[in-house]
Motif scaffolding. Sequence first.
Motif, PDB file in Angstrom:
ATOM      1  N   THR A 390       7.191  11.532  -6.866  1.00 14.28           N
ATOM      2  CA  THR A 390       7.901  11.245  -5.619  1.00 14.28           C
ATOM      3  C   THR A 390       6.948  10.692  -4.565  1.00 14.28           C
ATOM      4  N   VAL A 394       7.254   6.928  -2.812  1.00 14.03           N
ATOM      5  CA  VAL A 394       7.491   6.853  -1.366  1.00 14.03           C
ATOM      6  C   VAL A 394       6.383   6.072  -0.673  1.00 14.03           C
ATOM      7  N   ALA A 406      11.135   7.838   2.348  1.00 16.55           N
ATOM      8  CA  ALA A 406      11.203   9.270   2.070  1.00 16.55           C
ATOM      9  C   ALA A 406      12.637   9.774   2.210  1.00 16.55           C
ATOM     10  N   ARG A 409      14.643   8.312  -0.617  1.00 16.08           N
ATOM     11  CA  ARG A 409      14.277   8.958  -1.877  1.00 16.08           C
ATOM     12  C   ARG A 409      15.020  10.287  -2.018  1.00 16.08           C
ATOM     13  N   ALA A 410      15.048  11.059  -0.944  1.00 17.47           N
ATOM     14  CA  ALA A 410      15.742  12.346  -0.992  1.00 17.47           C
ATOM     15  C   ALA A 410      17.234  12.150  -1.227  1.00 17.47           C
ATOM     16  N   SER A 485      11.497  16.822  -5.431  1.00 18.50           N
ATOM     17  CA  SER A 485      11.620  15.595  -4.646  1.00 18.50           C
ATOM     18  C   SER A 485      11.482  15.884  -3.160  1.00 18.50           C
ATOM     19  N   CYS A 489       8.625  14.377  -0.778  1.00 13.88           N
ATOM     20  CA  CYS A 489       8.954  13.628   0.437  1.00 13.88           C
ATOM     21  C   CYS A 489       8.285  14.246   1.664  1.00 13.88           C
TER      22      CYS A 489
END
Length: 660
Positions: A390, A394, A406, A409-410, A485, A489
């Motif tokens: 992750t 990012v 970030a 991504r989450a 994750s 992040c």
Amino acid sequence: MRRRAPLASLAPPDWLVRSLRPQPAPVPWAAVARAAVAIALPLAIGTAVGHPAYGALASMGALSGVIGDTADAYRMRILNIAVPQLFGALGVTLGSLAHGHGWAAVAAVTVIALVSGMMSTIGAVASVSGLLLLLNAVIGAGLPLPGAWWLAPALMTGGGLLVLVLALLAWPLRSGVPERAAVAAAYRKVAALLEAAGTEHTGEDAYDEARAAVTAQLNQAYDLVLARRARDHGRSPDLVRLIAVLNAITPVVEAAPVAHQYGEELPPELPEAARGLAAAIARGPDDEPVALGLPAELPEAYGAAARAVHQALRHAADTLADPDPLTAVHADDRLGRPAALRVRARRATRNVMLSGASWRYGLRLALCIGIAQSLVSLIDVPRSYWVALTVTFVLKPDFGSVFSRAVMRALGTAAGLVVAAAVLSAVDRGWWDVPVVLVLATLIPALTPRGYGYQTAAITPVILLLSDVLNHQGFGLVLPRLLDSLIGCAIALVAGYLLWPESWHTRIGDRLADAVADTAEYVECAFGQDGSGGDPAARARMRRRLYRDLSDIRTEFQRALTEPPPMGARAAAWWPLVVAVERIADATTAARVRIRHGASAPEGAEAGEVVRQLRELAAALREVEVLVPVPVEFTGPKDSVLEPLRQEVAAARAIASPRP
């Protein structure tokens, strides 16, 4: 009104809305088919021979190949896919050798992160290579891979090369098609620009969007065509003709600002002729003459812009129909090579080793990876490699804002986990994995152009299903992956964003100051000491470089808008000045076109005055964050060909002045 305030406060912020908004893009059906076959086939073969884990490793390699399959030209695909696979094989080898060695493994992956980060600043291919080097090292250090130490690298590399083989299958039949398609698309974009410039009721926004679209397409076309030329041995008539036709579009683009600034009406036949040329270019070499549908001469009622476009289109048609394009001496060198093609391995390595920006990014990535690896070594986190994965995704430098990535991504991981949870709970392991992976793999190239969050949502269930084939955790993978994750992040946001003050400041100001300085050089080159101008080829190269830089600034601006306050607000403050600089470049080009068609050349002092004002503006922009006080004074005659240019410079300096 007071009752609406709480509801208004619940509205998502602008930067989040921009990040979540899907980008318009056509579905790349060929890439969708390749992804489905390349990712599902190794898993099917592994399952058939009784070693599904081996098939899963090859499918993981194919997944990385699908992610890197972004080039249009076949020769560029060899670099974009094959070279990163070699670094990926090195990464998984080093990671697997470090697996189970405690803090030594943490140190090894951290050093690899430093190298990966510095590599990523070289260029596009090096960036993907650095990404796979680190990603596969993290996987090798975090997962017990089956078989001998060499088997996992071989399988993953084989999966990536399968993507390359599938991508190159059509090369014998479609050689040169991507390049022709890019040049044809440039002519279609120019046709739209001519319509926007030659219509009296067209707004500034529509014209600016059309001009930006032309610049972006020309950048892509030159990159593809010159990249092919750099790798071709000998002189190909078709390639030389294609480059000459691409060069011939320059006078058309130069004439559009004249029509727009002076409100000159363009005959509708001109955009249609540009589209006809586009169709002829897309068809490729044939014996049929190009029918433009244009008269030999335009009526006297039309102005300089229409005559310039008419002449340029007829020249482009003659170039396309020329039976002996090799007679065009150095036609392919007139506008120079794109900057990315000038990079050589030795020079790039030396520049990276001496670059403060490369070291800063490498140290930032190494710090975050070191924290992630240390954290999962101190705390019992099942399958902890996902935290470092992750962080790597990012902090990828050329993917955009770290903060918005970030968040995306989450959100993307959460969406992908919903899909993975449904599959893992409802589908039995074994042969059913193959059709499920085949269907999910098609979503990766289909959703990737829509945005990073959509790409993450598509990749997450595929990685989880392949990971489940390796570790057999089933539904138990879902919640730990979401937690991993979120941890990754958080590490990227704190150690990779908040702790680095440069993250809070937009780079648009510095880059815009450089563009203003380059614009001053362009004005100086366009009119010279006596107002006559210098070498036309030098002007063309400078103009292309300037518009390419302005296009990059637009891209940087779009990325900065996805940052939270105050950076997003600071970036928005630059936007009027970005547009103003583009209009200054247009006004300079328009003045040169008018001089070429009979207008009086300016005095050398007039051009020098404009150059001085632009250089003062560039210097002031470098000294402060935004909005600098810069009064303007011009003394030239009002009927000069440079008067529109002076007005644009005055407007730019007024925009940069403090607000009352």
